[in-house]
Design an enzyme around this catalytic site. Structure first.
Site, PDB file in Angstrom:
ATOM      1  CG  ASP A  28      -2.083   0.900   1.144  1.00  0.00           C
ATOM      2  OD1 ASP A  28      -2.400   1.329   0.023  1.00  0.00           O
ATOM      3  OD2 ASP A  28      -2.697   1.192   2.183  1.00  0.00           O
ATOM      4  CB  THR A 168     -11.272   2.150  -2.034  1.00  0.00           C
ATOM      5  OG1 THR A 168     -10.454   2.408  -0.896  1.00  0.00           O
ATOM      6  CG2 THR A 168     -11.693   3.474  -2.660  1.00  0.00           C
ATOM      7  CG  PHE A 190     -10.512   1.417   4.588  1.00  0.00           C
ATOM      8  CD1 PHE A 190     -10.494   0.723   3.392  1.00  0.00           C
ATOM      9  CD2 PHE A 190     -10.045   2.719   4.600  1.00  0.00           C
ATOM     10  CE1 PHE A 190     -10.010   1.314   2.232  1.00  0.00           C
ATOM     11  CE2 PHE A 190      -9.555   3.323   3.443  1.00  0.00           C
ATOM     12  CZ  PHE A 190      -9.538   2.620   2.259  1.00  0.00           C
TER      13      PHE A 190
END
Length: 338
Positions: A28, A168, A190
């Site tokens: 990431d 996302t 997340f």
């Protein structure tokens, strides 16, 4: 010649090496050096990561090239800046693809999160830039915010254009169900940001990995997907510590920051898969279907998810604006011959 026992070999292997046996490890970051060091399969970027990398001296040539491209394309200043931004995101993606065998995720501007048609158009422009550079679309994942509009943009891109999407800013079970029903390629729930919210809004200020609300959320989503054979895969994201990563070993993919990849490479504790298809199949979870009304209501019922989705969009938008401001200044210097 003596052979090394499997237990001893595991102790010699780092947690990162062990994790790679059960889960596709993704970096990431927009920093190519970190990607080279940890050898992930894939890499993800976002506006915040690109902004950070674009400030580094090592990557100024990419910024300069993107500005020249934007100016050459012509049109009003706003259009030149938009074209420069798209080119810059793709330029970082192209460099990353030289260092990984798999796919790179490139994000559509978060300010388009509630405009399905604009998200589709921007995504297709990004894919066209990759294809002009000789990269086939199957090596790119388009990142879209997991709003209802974003999910429907993902549905259209996958079904009509064969463009693979990474949804996302995903915090609720409702978002995950809608993404699976839209048949998008991949979701990024997340983990750390969910825990952040619970720390800020409840009396509990620390969590063991197994009770971490983000870990629990991703585990439920993974189990639901595998129990009902959805094709969409799960990539846990936004980790705050290696405990969260280890607690999701076995997840389809995990995207991990260079700092945590470094910690895992020095850690020699034993990693065991916590998520498995067998466990998922045995779970007591009902199949859920959501139309737009159901999605909006169920997502709205999850205060954490509503707040974190809005906050995430605002933060990515703010970093996109900072990047645009930087580009405008540099563009002006180029035009003035400085």
């Amino acid at each position: 010649m003596c052979s090394v026992s499997p237990d001893k070999r595991r102790k010699m292997e780092s947690a990162l090496e062990q994790l790679k046996k059960y889960t596709v490890v993704v970096a990431d970051t927009g920093d190519f050096n970190a990607i080279e060091e940890y050898k992930p399969q894939d890499a993800t970027t976002n506006p915040s990561l690109i902004l950070a990398a674009a400030k580094m001296a090592a990557y100024q040539h990419l910024v300069d090239q993107a500005i020249k491209y934007g100016i050459a394309k012509g049109g009003p200043e706003e259009e030149q800046v938009t074209n420069t931004m798209d080119k810059l995101f793709v330029s970082f993606g192209l460099e990353i693809l030289k260092k990984i065998p798999g796919r790179v995720s490139t994000e559509v501007d978060a300010r388009l999160s509630y405009d399905k048609d604009e998200m589709v158009a921007r995504a297709l422009r990004i894919i066209a830039l990759y294809e002009e550079a000789g990269i086939k679309k199957d090596r790119v994942l388009i990142k879209l915010s997991s709003t209802w509009e974003g999910i429907q943009a993902g549905r259209e891109l996958e079904k009509t254009h064969g463009v693979h999407c990474n949804m996302t800013l995903l915090f609720s079970f409702a978002q995950a169900v809608a993404c699976a029903e839209a048949k998008v390629t991949l979701i990024s729930p997340f983990v750390g940001r969910i825990m952040d919210w619970y720390k800020e809004n409840t009396a509990q200020k620390s969590y063991e990995a197994h009770e971490d609300p983000g870990v629990i959320s991703v585990t439920k989503i993974y189990n639901h997907y595998k129990k009902y054979d959805y094709t969409t895969v799960v990539m846990g994201a936004s980790f705050r510590n290696t405990g969260e990563v280890k607690a999701l070993a076995g997840c389809d993919l995990l995207t991990i920051s260079p700092g945590l990849l470094g910690e895992l490479s020095k850690d020699h504790s034993t990693i065991t898969p916590m998520l498995t298809i067998q466990k998922a199949k045995a779970c007591d979870l009902e199949k859920v279907h959501l139309d737009e009304k159901d999605f909006r209501w169920q997502h709205n019922e999850d205060r954490m998810a509503v707040e974190k989705l809005s906050d995430g969009i605002r933060k990515f938008a703010a970093d996109a604006i900072k990047l645009e401001t930087m580009i405008k200044e540099k563009m002006l210097n180029v035009k003035n011959g400085q």
